[in-house]
Design a protein around this motif. Structure first.
Motif, mmCIF file in Angstrom:
data_model
loop_
_atom_site.group_PDB
_atom_site.id
_atom_site.type_symbol
_atom_site.label_atom_id
_atom_site.label_comp_id
_atom_site.label_asym_id
_atom_site.label_seq_id
_atom_site.Cartn_x
_atom_site.Cartn_y
_atom_site.Cartn_z
ATOM 1 N N SER A 370 0.840 -1.193 0.000
ATOM 2 C CA SER A 370 0.000 0.000 0.000
ATOM 3 C C SER A 370 0.871 1.237 0.000
ATOM 4 C CB SER A 370 -0.911 0.008 1.238
ATOM 5 O OG SER A 370 -1.591 1.239 1.360
ATOM 6 N N GLN A 371 0.346 2.303 -0.593
ATOM 7 C CA GLN A 371 1.085 3.560 -0.595
ATOM 8 C C GLN A 371 1.134 4.183 0.792
ATOM 9 O OE1 GLN A 371 0.335 6.146 -3.929
ATOM 10 N NE2 GLN A 371 0.721 7.984 -2.732
ATOM 11 N N GLN A 372 0.068 4.012 1.571
ATOM 12 C CA GLN A 372 0.017 4.597 2.908
ATOM 13 C C GLN A 372 0.798 3.737 3.896
ATOM 14 O OE1 GLN A 372 -1.195 7.557 4.099
ATOM 15 N NE2 GLN A 372 -0.179 6.890 5.967
ATOM 16 N N GLN A 373 1.713 4.370 4.619
ATOM 17 C CA GLN A 373 2.452 3.695 5.683
ATOM 18 C C GLN A 373 1.937 4.181 7.036
ATOM 19 O OE1 GLN A 373 6.796 3.512 5.000
ATOM 20 N NE2 GLN A 373 6.413 4.215 2.902
ATOM 21 N N TRP A 374 2.021 3.307 8.044
ATOM 22 C CA TRP A 374 1.353 3.549 9.323
ATOM 23 C C TRP A 374 2.303 3.732 10.495
ATOM 24 C CZ3 TRP A 374 -3.526 4.898 9.119
ATOM 25 C CH2 TRP A 374 -4.244 4.584 7.954
ATOM 26 N N GLY A 375 3.579 3.874 10.205
ATOM 27 C CA GLY A 375 4.518 4.142 11.277
ATOM 28 C C GLY A 375 5.549 3.045 11.445
ATOM 29 N N TYR A 376 6.687 3.438 11.982
ATOM 30 C CA TYR A 376 7.760 2.473 12.225
ATOM 31 C C TYR A 376 8.498 2.856 13.501
ATOM 32 C CZ TYR A 376 10.975 6.052 10.450
ATOM 33 O OH TYR A 376 11.684 7.211 10.275
ATOM 34 N N LYS A 377 9.181 1.852 14.067
ATOM 35 C CA LYS A 377 10.044 2.077 15.220
ATOM 36 C C LYS A 377 11.350 1.317 15.000
ATOM 37 C CE LYS A 377 6.339 2.672 18.651
ATOM 38 N NZ LYS A 377 5.732 2.199 19.923
ATOM 39 N N LEU A 378 12.426 1.863 15.547
ATOM 40 C CA LEU A 378 13.749 1.240 15.484
ATOM 41 C C LEU A 378 14.293 1.060 16.888
ATOM 42 C CD1 LEU A 378 15.461 3.272 12.614
ATOM 43 C CD2 LEU A 378 15.076 0.806 12.584
ATOM 44 N N ILE A 386 16.108 -4.121 15.389
ATOM 45 C CA ILE A 386 14.710 -4.505 15.200
ATOM 46 C C ILE A 386 13.975 -3.334 14.547
ATOM 47 C CG2 ILE A 386 12.632 -5.435 16.259
ATOM 48 C CD1 ILE A 386 15.105 -7.150 16.755
ATOM 49 N N LEU A 387 13.461 -3.557 13.358
ATOM 50 C CA LEU A 387 12.629 -2.568 12.670
ATOM 51 C C LEU A 387 11.189 -3.050 12.749
ATOM 52 C CD1 LEU A 387 12.027 -0.165 10.746
ATOM 53 C CD2 LEU A 387 12.575 -1.713 8.835
ATOM 54 N N THR A 388 10.317 -2.239 13.344
ATOM 55 C CA THR A 388 8.900 -2.572 13.477
ATOM 56 C C THR A 388 8.098 -1.739 12.494
ATOM 57 O OG1 THR A 388 9.201 -3.052 15.831
ATOM 58 C CG2 THR A 388 6.950 -2.721 15.062
ATOM 59 N N LEU A 389 7.375 -2.413 11.603
ATOM 60 C CA LEU A 389 6.498 -1.736 10.647
ATOM 61 C C LEU A 389 5.052 -2.018 11.039
ATOM 62 C CD1 LEU A 389 8.286 -2.514 7.252
ATOM 63 C CD2 LEU A 389 8.518 -0.498 8.704
ATOM 64 N N ARG A 390 4.287 -0.971 11.293
ATOM 65 C CA ARG A 390 2.916 -1.140 11.759
ATOM 66 C C ARG A 390 1.980 -1.495 10.603
ATOM 67 N NH1 ARG A 390 0.893 3.766 14.985
ATOM 68 N NH2 ARG A 390 -0.825 2.334 15.319
ATOM 69 N N HIS A 391 0.998 -2.356 10.887
ATOM 70 C CA HIS A 391 -0.011 -2.727 9.905
ATOM 71 C C HIS A 391 -1.097 -1.663 9.833
ATOM 72 C CE1 HIS A 391 1.048 -7.253 10.644
ATOM 73 N NE2 HIS A 391 2.013 -6.588 10.037
ATOM 74 N N LYS A 504 3.714 5.710 22.997
ATOM 75 C CA LYS A 504 3.213 4.656 23.878
ATOM 76 C C LYS A 504 1.794 4.224 23.525
ATOM 77 C CE LYS A 504 6.941 4.403 26.324
ATOM 78 N NZ LYS A 504 7.815 3.208 26.184
ATOM 79 N N ILE A 505 0.964 5.174 23.130
ATOM 80 C CA ILE A 505 -0.424 4.826 22.816
ATOM 81 C C ILE A 505 -0.529 4.123 21.471
ATOM 82 C CG2 ILE A 505 -2.653 5.867 22.200
ATOM 83 C CD1 ILE A 505 -2.356 7.746 24.504
ATOM 84 N N ASP A 506 0.388 4.429 20.545
ATOM 85 C CA ASP A 506 0.350 3.839 19.200
ATOM 86 C C ASP A 506 -0.990 4.089 18.504
ATOM 87 O OD1 ASP A 506 2.887 2.873 18.818
ATOM 88 O OD2 ASP A 506 2.479 0.935 19.745
ATOM 89 N N PRO A 507 -1.390 5.345 18.339
ATOM 90 C CA PRO A 507 -2.657 5.611 17.646
ATOM 91 C C PRO A 507 -2.519 5.334 16.151
ATOM 92 C CG PRO A 507 -1.487 7.648 18.001
ATOM 93 C CD PRO A 507 -0.680 6.577 18.697
ATOM 94 N N ALA A 508 -3.651 5.204 15.487
ATOM 95 C CA ALA A 508 -3.610 5.091 14.022
ATOM 96 C C ALA A 508 -3.087 6.384 13.422
ATOM 97 C CB ALA A 508 -4.997 4.773 13.480
ATOM 98 N N ALA A 567 8.318 19.387 16.693
ATOM 99 C CA ALA A 567 8.341 18.289 17.664
ATOM 100 C C ALA A 567 7.119 17.391 17.511
ATOM 101 C CB ALA A 567 8.412 18.844 19.081
ATOM 102 N N LEU A 568 5.954 17.978 17.184
ATOM 103 C CA LEU A 568 4.728 17.193 17.109
ATOM 104 C C LEU A 568 4.435 16.680 15.708
ATOM 105 C CD1 LEU A 568 2.928 16.396 19.487
ATOM 106 C CD2 LEU A 568 4.397 18.334 20.005
ATOM 107 N N THR A 569 5.343 16.876 14.753
ATOM 108 C CA THR A 569 5.238 16.192 13.458
ATOM 109 C C THR A 569 6.337 15.147 13.300
ATOM 110 O OG1 THR A 569 6.566 17.890 12.329
ATOM 111 C CG2 THR A 569 4.165 18.163 12.314
ATOM 112 N N ARG A 570 7.334 15.163 14.176
ATOM 113 C CA ARG A 570 8.481 14.263 14.031
ATOM 114 C C ARG A 570 8.249 12.817 14.455
ATOM 115 N NH1 ARG A 570 11.795 18.760 15.711
ATOM 116 N NH2 ARG A 570 11.811 17.960 17.834
ATOM 117 N N PRO A 571 7.299 12.504 15.355
ATOM 118 C CA PRO A 571 7.154 11.092 15.735
ATOM 119 C C PRO A 571 6.932 10.199 14.514
ATOM 120 C CG PRO A 571 5.891 12.473 17.228
ATOM 121 C CD PRO A 571 6.376 13.363 16.123
ATOM 122 N N ALA A 572 7.706 9.116 14.433
ATOM 123 C CA ALA A 572 7.608 8.201 13.285
ATOM 124 C C ALA A 572 6.708 7.017 13.563
ATOM 125 C CB ALA A 572 9.007 7.701 12.909
ATOM 126 N N SER A 573 6.251 6.864 14.805
ATOM 127 C CA SER A 573 5.492 5.663 15.169
ATOM 128 C C SER A 573 4.073 5.678 14.613
ATOM 129 C CB SER A 573 5.449 5.520 16.693
ATOM 130 O OG SER A 573 4.873 6.673 17.291
#
Length: 617
Positions: A370-378, A386-391, A504-508, A567-573
């Motif tokens: 999909s073109q839309q990505q939902w966040g990642y964590k390293l 560990i690279l986490t790609l959210r569904h 921590k909340i991991d919102p969509a 600061a509030l646009t930088r979160p990658a999760s």
């Protein structure tokens, strides 16, 4: 003096504050008075809104500027000082105060370019003695001055050419280690306190000469004896240069190791090219420059995400780049010995490719479904990355809500926020609700001591941010969303705490709600409109769609769509954006901002826009 907003006299000025200082060439005066009658500034009437608000702009001369505002028998006087930023050459046989650079200790590799600068009287002969080398500094007659990043917000972001007087600059390349001498002593590399050589600046004018040492020393590093550091911060802030003025790179996970190839004050240049503040690192005694091989790569499913494991010999620096249907992970200081990769069919990844770009730089390209990505964590787990790609979040009948408690790491959230989340009544959406199963986080900007922008009446941005966030939450919950807020009341909440809540909340999705103001050079009377800000490509489509939807749906002015390092646009999760919903300082738009019916319409439009966006991805 500036009369307080709550004063009995109806004439009030809320900006600028008393004895304001600025480098801008103009200033706007924000305030209000009863709509009947005229408000005069220095004897001339000014434009006002129907409610009596005003925000005229006036040019500023260098030095003190006085503005007298008058309404009937009331008067307010403001003093604004415009500071001159043009360097003034010293008079007599002397260097300009604090003008010698380098002004901090620096360290570089052999062969690198090092530049020096000074301010001195015109017609001087200026040079720098560095060991046995003498470097001539030449006068710089014309220089290009770049505007601040904020100048883009006022449409005045063009470079300017300045005729300068007294600016001297010169550069040299550093010799090989052992050839850099001070008298008869070779200067060694490393981080030994006090090591290096101190440049001596020399100024000659009218046959007289004065010498002054540079505040910073210069050290040549030994390529065979580089210091190695480990990142101690959870996310080490990597930048393109040696100060917070430089752009950010992909944050370095805790445990990352790299050799230091340069130093500038408290900033370290790591071997892959990024700079990091030494406070976020520790030196590893006796370590050699980190290099790693990699052989196998594997993937595993975890709730709501795919984790990819990269077994490494040492935690190396990493970079992330998102494309339309791809995510590229770069491992620096890494060489592949890969023959086998197991990668089963995955909900979001169609294929994993890799290539050795240079002998020590390796890229893994994740081709996405999909073109839309939902966040990642390293993160590093030992030496494995560990690279986490959210569904993609599941909606409607796909999801079963199990309980109303915050599930993951709620104990690590700031106490006021955790308490608010635990006590807030939970609404169980019906499966057919359009946003059922979608977790959304709203961040009301500012709060507590941080008021944000002030409207003409003194109404603080922090209050309208909170009010609108609650109205939007109500509208989203009606559509089935599970909504969290970073604050429920007027509390102090730091930017790092807000980012922690998102992670921590991991919102969509996460949306920070604000209202706007301008730098002093802006035109507050003529600037209106809605704007959206994004940083990671995964947030671009949300920002673009929601911004366009609100402008069209509400028939509001368009202030633009911006990529911005906030600061509030930088979160990658998660896809995270910031909305500026109007200008507090614009007299006409402020009337729309505080209109109760308009507030309800805006909240409904935001919720409708979010619903449409989710239904079209």
């Amino acid at each position: 003096m500036v009369r307080p907003v709550g004063a009995k006299q109806p004439l009030a000025v809320v900006y600028p504050p008393a004895n304001h200082q600025t480098v801008a060439d103009r200033i706007f005066l924000v305030g209000t008075a009863p709509p009947s009658g005229k408000v005069l500034v220095n004897g001339k009437p000014i434009e006002r809104s129907r409610a009596g608000h005003f925000a005229p702009s006036f040019p500023l001369q260098v030095g003190d500027n006085t503005f007298t505002l008058q309404y009937q028998n009331q008067q307010v006087q403001l003093k604004v000082q415009r500071q001159d930023t043009t360097p003034v050459p010293p008079v007599g046989l002397a260097f300009g105060k604090d003008s010698l650079t380098p002004n901090v200790d620096i360290a570089r590799m052999p062969g690198e370019l090092v530049c020096f600068s000074a301010i001195a009287p015109p017609q001087s002969v200026v040079s720098v003695q560095l060991g046995k080398d003498n470097i001539r500094l030449f006068p710089q007659i014309q220089q290009v001055q770049l505007p601040a990043n904020s100048a883009l917000l006022t449409g005045r972001n063009q470079p300017t050419r300045q005729l300068t007087s007294g600016q001297y600059q010169g550069c040299t390349t550093l010799p090989e280690l052992g050839n850099f001498v001070d008298g008869n002593n070779a200067i060694s590399g490393g981080f030994t306190p006090g090591s290096g050589i101190q440049p001596q600046f020399q100024l000659t004018l009218n046959g007289q000469t004065v010498t002054q040492p540079s505040p910073g020393k210069v050290t040549i590093l030994s390529p065979a004896n580089l210091a190695v550091v480990e990142v101690t911060a959870n996310e080490g802030v990597a930048r393109t240069g040696a100060s917070t003025d430089y752009s950010r790179l992909t944050p370095l996970p805790k445990g990352t190791r790299a050799a230091v190839t340069g130093k500038e004050g408290e900033w370290l240049r790591l071997d892959y090219g990024g700079w990091i503040n030494s406070k976020e690192t520790r030196i590893i005694p006796g370590a050699i420059p980190p290099r790693s091989l990699i052989r196998s790569v594997s993937a595993r499913r975890v709730p709501g995400a795919t984790e990819i494991v990269f077994p490494l010999q040492v935690p190396v620096p990493v970079s992330i780049k998102q494309g339309d249907r791809s995510l590229t992970l770069t491992l620096h200081n890494t060489t592949a010995q890969t023959d086998t990769i197991r990668f089963d069919d995955d909900p979001i990844i169609s294929r994993l490719d890799w290539q050795q770009v240079t002998p020590d730089r390796l890229e893994y390209i994740f081709n996405l479904k999909s073109q839309q990505q939902w966040g990642y964590k390293l993160r590093y787990d030992g030496t494995s990355l560990i690279l986490t790609l959210r569904h993609q979040p599941r909606t409607g009948r796909q999801v079963k809500i199990q309980n109303s408690k915050l599930q993951a790491s709620d104990s690590q959230l700031p106490t006021p926020v955790r308490a608010g989340l635990e006590t807030r009544p939970y609404r169980l959406p019906t499966p057919n609700s359009p946003l059922a199963g979608i977790k959304i986080l709203l961040d009301p900007g500012h709060g507590g001591k941080e008021t944000g922008a002030l409207g003409p009446t003194g109404y603080p941005e922090k209050d309208i941010n909170l009010l609108m966030s609650k109205l939007v939450r109500e509208q989203l919950e009606k559509r089935g969303a599970t909504v969290y807020m970073t604050r429920e009341s007027d509390i102090d909440l730091s930017l790092p705490d807000r980012v922690t809540i998102i992670d921590k909340i991991d919102p969509a999705i996460a949306i920070s709600l604000h209202y706007n103001a301008l730098p002093d050079a802006g035109d507050a009377m003529k600037t209106q409109g809605l704007a959206a800000f994004w940083y990671h490509p995964q947030a671009h489509d949300l920002a673009r769609f929601l911004h366009g939807y609100l402008v069209q749906k509400l028939n509001r002015p368009d202030y633009g769509l911006y990529w911005n390092n906030l600061a509030l646009t930088r979160p990658a999760s998660a896809p995270t954006i910031l909305l500026e919903l109007g200008f507090m300082i614009n007299p006409y738009e402020f009337e729309w901002i505080v209109n109760l019916q308009a507030q309800q319409q805006l909240a409904s439009a935001i919720a409708q826009g979010i619903t449409h966006w989710f239904s079209n991805i």
